[in-house]
Design a protein around this motif. Sequence first.
Motif, mmCIF file in Angstrom:
data_model
loop_
_atom_site.group_PDB
_atom_site.id
_atom_site.type_symbol
_atom_site.label_atom_id
_atom_site.label_comp_id
_atom_site.label_asym_id
_atom_site.label_seq_id
_atom_site.Cartn_x
_atom_site.Cartn_y
_atom_site.Cartn_z
ATOM 1 N N ARG A 145 0.817 -1.218 0.000
ATOM 2 C CA ARG A 145 0.000 0.000 0.000
ATOM 3 C C ARG A 145 0.848 1.264 0.000
ATOM 4 N NH1 ARG A 145 -3.926 -0.714 4.940
ATOM 5 N NH2 ARG A 145 -2.117 -1.839 5.784
ATOM 6 N N ARG A 146 2.174 1.105 -0.083
ATOM 7 C CA ARG A 146 3.060 2.272 -0.021
ATOM 8 C C ARG A 146 4.129 2.193 -1.115
ATOM 9 N NH1 ARG A 146 2.305 -0.673 4.215
ATOM 10 N NH2 ARG A 146 1.176 0.110 6.028
ATOM 11 N N PRO A 147 3.764 1.820 -2.338
ATOM 12 C CA PRO A 147 4.792 1.614 -3.367
ATOM 13 C C PRO A 147 5.589 2.875 -3.674
ATOM 14 C CG PRO A 147 2.612 1.705 -4.354
ATOM 15 C CD PRO A 147 2.403 1.651 -2.865
ATOM 16 N N GLU A 148 4.981 4.036 -3.454
ATOM 17 C CA GLU A 148 5.676 5.278 -3.800
ATOM 18 C C GLU A 148 6.851 5.554 -2.868
ATOM 19 O OE1 GLU A 148 2.839 6.017 -0.614
ATOM 20 O OE2 GLU A 148 2.699 5.004 -2.555
ATOM 21 N N ALA A 149 6.844 4.991 -1.673
ATOM 22 C CA ALA A 149 7.926 5.266 -0.717
ATOM 23 C C ALA A 149 9.224 4.581 -1.116
ATOM 24 C CB ALA A 149 7.515 4.830 0.691
ATOM 25 N N GLY A 150 9.128 3.414 -1.713
ATOM 26 C CA GLY A 150 10.328 2.685 -2.087
ATOM 27 C C GLY A 150 10.790 1.782 -0.962
ATOM 28 N N PRO A 151 11.388 0.622 -1.296
ATOM 29 C CA PRO A 151 11.754 -0.351 -0.258
ATOM 30 C C PRO A 151 12.848 0.121 0.686
ATOM 31 C CG PRO A 151 12.536 -1.059 -2.419
ATOM 32 C CD PRO A 151 11.644 0.108 -2.650
ATOM 33 N N ARG A 152 13.821 0.866 0.185
ATOM 34 C CA ARG A 152 14.923 1.264 1.065
ATOM 35 C C ARG A 152 14.453 2.171 2.202
ATOM 36 N NH1 ARG A 152 20.309 -0.511 1.854
ATOM 37 N NH2 ARG A 152 21.178 0.956 3.335
ATOM 38 N N PRO A 153 13.731 3.256 1.929
ATOM 39 C CA PRO A 153 13.260 4.089 3.039
ATOM 40 C C PRO A 153 12.348 3.331 3.999
ATOM 41 C CG PRO A 153 13.126 5.288 0.968
ATOM 42 C CD PRO A 153 13.439 3.871 0.619
ATOM 43 N N LEU A 154 11.447 2.511 3.472
ATOM 44 C CA LEU A 154 10.561 1.748 4.347
ATOM 45 C C LEU A 154 11.368 0.783 5.211
ATOM 46 C CD1 LEU A 154 7.645 0.867 1.880
ATOM 47 C CD2 LEU A 154 7.569 2.507 3.768
ATOM 48 N N GLY A 155 12.311 0.101 4.588
ATOM 49 C CA GLY A 155 13.115 -0.871 5.331
ATOM 50 C C GLY A 155 13.946 -0.224 6.413
ATOM 51 N N GLU A 156 14.610 0.882 6.075
ATOM 52 C CA GLU A 156 15.447 1.539 7.084
ATOM 53 C C GLU A 156 14.606 2.091 8.226
ATOM 54 O OE1 GLU A 156 18.750 3.933 6.380
ATOM 55 O OE2 GLU A 156 19.297 2.995 4.475
ATOM 56 N N MET A 157 13.440 2.636 7.909
ATOM 57 C CA MET A 157 12.589 3.151 8.977
ATOM 58 C C MET A 157 12.151 2.021 9.907
ATOM 59 S SD MET A 157 11.167 5.572 10.615
ATOM 60 C CE MET A 157 11.161 7.097 9.677
ATOM 61 N N LEU A 158 11.837 0.862 9.352
ATOM 62 C CA LEU A 158 11.394 -0.261 10.172
ATOM 63 C C LEU A 158 12.516 -0.822 11.032
ATOM 64 C CD1 LEU A 158 9.077 -2.087 7.633
ATOM 65 C CD2 LEU A 158 8.389 -1.233 9.875
ATOM 66 N N VAL A 159 13.666 -1.144 10.420
ATOM 67 C CA VAL A 159 14.691 -1.884 11.171
ATOM 68 C C VAL A 159 15.568 -0.985 12.029
ATOM 69 C CG1 VAL A 159 14.744 -3.668 9.391
ATOM 70 C CG2 VAL A 159 16.469 -1.856 9.347
ATOM 71 N N ALA A 160 15.656 0.311 11.677
ATOM 72 C CA ALA A 160 16.536 1.204 12.428
ATOM 73 C C ALA A 160 15.796 2.111 13.384
ATOM 74 C CB ALA A 160 17.367 2.061 11.467
ATOM 75 N N ALA A 161 14.454 2.146 13.303
ATOM 76 C CA ALA A 161 13.744 3.135 14.112
ATOM 77 C C ALA A 161 12.448 2.617 14.712
ATOM 78 C CB ALA A 161 13.467 4.390 13.268
ATOM 79 N N LEU A 162 11.523 2.155 13.891
ATOM 80 C CA LEU A 162 10.184 1.886 14.393
ATOM 81 C C LEU A 162 10.087 0.648 15.274
ATOM 82 C CD1 LEU A 162 7.984 2.722 11.256
ATOM 83 C CD2 LEU A 162 8.587 4.193 13.196
ATOM 84 N N ILE A 163 10.820 -0.405 14.910
ATOM 85 C CA ILE A 163 10.758 -1.660 15.665
ATOM 86 C C ILE A 163 12.147 -1.951 16.211
ATOM 87 C CG2 ILE A 163 10.225 -4.118 15.579
ATOM 88 C CD1 ILE A 163 8.478 -3.554 13.129
ATOM 89 N N PRO A 164 12.301 -2.070 17.526
ATOM 90 C CA PRO A 164 13.622 -2.432 18.065
ATOM 91 C C PRO A 164 14.053 -3.797 17.518
ATOM 92 C CG PRO A 164 12.186 -1.608 19.811
ATOM 93 C CD PRO A 164 11.320 -1.793 18.594
ATOM 94 N N MET A 165 15.164 -3.807 16.791
ATOM 95 C CA MET A 165 15.607 -5.013 16.096
ATOM 96 C C MET A 165 17.057 -5.326 16.431
ATOM 97 S SD MET A 165 13.069 -5.912 13.870
ATOM 98 C CE MET A 165 13.029 -6.007 12.108
ATOM 99 N N VAL A 166 17.415 -6.581 16.239
ATOM 100 C CA VAL A 166 18.811 -6.992 16.352
ATOM 101 C C VAL A 166 19.214 -7.681 15.052
ATOM 102 C CG1 VAL A 166 18.763 -7.235 18.855
ATOM 103 C CG2 VAL A 166 18.219 -9.209 17.433
ATOM 104 N N GLN A 167 20.504 -7.571 14.730
ATOM 105 C CA GLN A 167 21.071 -8.313 13.605
ATOM 106 C C GLN A 167 21.551 -9.665 14.130
ATOM 107 O OE1 GLN A 167 24.125 -5.973 11.732
ATOM 108 N NE2 GLN A 167 22.700 -4.387 11.038
#
Length: 366
Positions: A145-167
């Motif tokens: 539902r957000r194709p205009e944002a592009g995968p890179r911005p969506l991905g970085e926002m999710l893994v680096a900010a919105l959801i606490p994640m670990v590698q």
Amino acid sequence: MTVLDARSLNRAALARQLLLDRADHPVLDAVAHLGGMQAQEPQEPFVGLWSRLRDFTPPALSDLLTGRRVVRTHLMRRTVHLVTADDVLAWRSRHDAMLRGRVLGTYRRELEGVDLDELTAAGRAVLADGEPRSMGELARAVAGRRPEAGPRPLGEMLVAALIPMVQLPPRGLWRTRAGVRYAPVEAWLGREVDPPAPPGTDPVGEALVRRYLAAFGPAASADLRAWCGLAGLPAAVAAVRGELVAFRDERGRALLDLPGAPRPDPGTPAPVRFLPAFDNAILGYRDRGRVIDDAHRGLSVTGARVVLVDGRVSATWTVEDDTVTVTPLRRLTRAERSEVGEEGRALASFLSEGDSDRARVGTAPP
């Protein structure tokens, strides 16, 4: 007020960073004392710990990663850090606003109009099956539902900010090359991230002031912010100010410190130390002049590995074919060249697991 000259600040920084004398700390305690280690280059923390700890062995760190006692995560300054499990749980909520702000600072146009709460819920729904994912996989899964944002911005926002994640390992294990796969902090550690503090309080900020000074002090408030990237810390500094002692540097800047923290005599000898790329002994200050000259300041942000001679950045180093090659930034004395060569051979042996002790020290540029 006591004035601390540049050499005094240098020796204090080396002592706090465990670079004046190698320490006997367990690896977990060392990572905690340092307030985490910059780790976007996966193998670099091993060199950082080898330079700081006596008898360090790489499996000790790898075992902490697989044992879920240390993690690789986006935290200070939105860079990947190696931190203890306890610290990421305690600190992550305090970093939320900064992390979002820094991702938006890079992708504001691409993410314009994206509802971040909705994006968070979509990301968590994808991750609910317990399967680790790469940033790209997660971004593609929520991009419908957000194709205009592009995968890179969506991905970085999710893994680096919105959801606490670990590698997840094997990323970051000794002599292992692996792609980045993410899992939520709470899924990997089996514990929830601590909730934000009530409004008007900042216990994490106050703890960060103390932890920062233990590993980097004496330092100015601007140095503290340069290390962590957080806003709102003046109130935390004011809250603990009565616990601290004050100094000034030669330029008149106010410096704060823990009263019992080590401040060695400026004449204390400083041994040669090899630092990894992006080491926080340099990046952890706004005023990096205590360890690196202005002429070489750019090395600290380009990923160059550096050598400290008499406590200051005096050379760079690379490794190829199990040979450590040192390129001086200034003319080294015969004694300094000998010490650099000796430490370089020890590093070559460490990196090759005993297969090589080859090191070359080049000549300084004209």
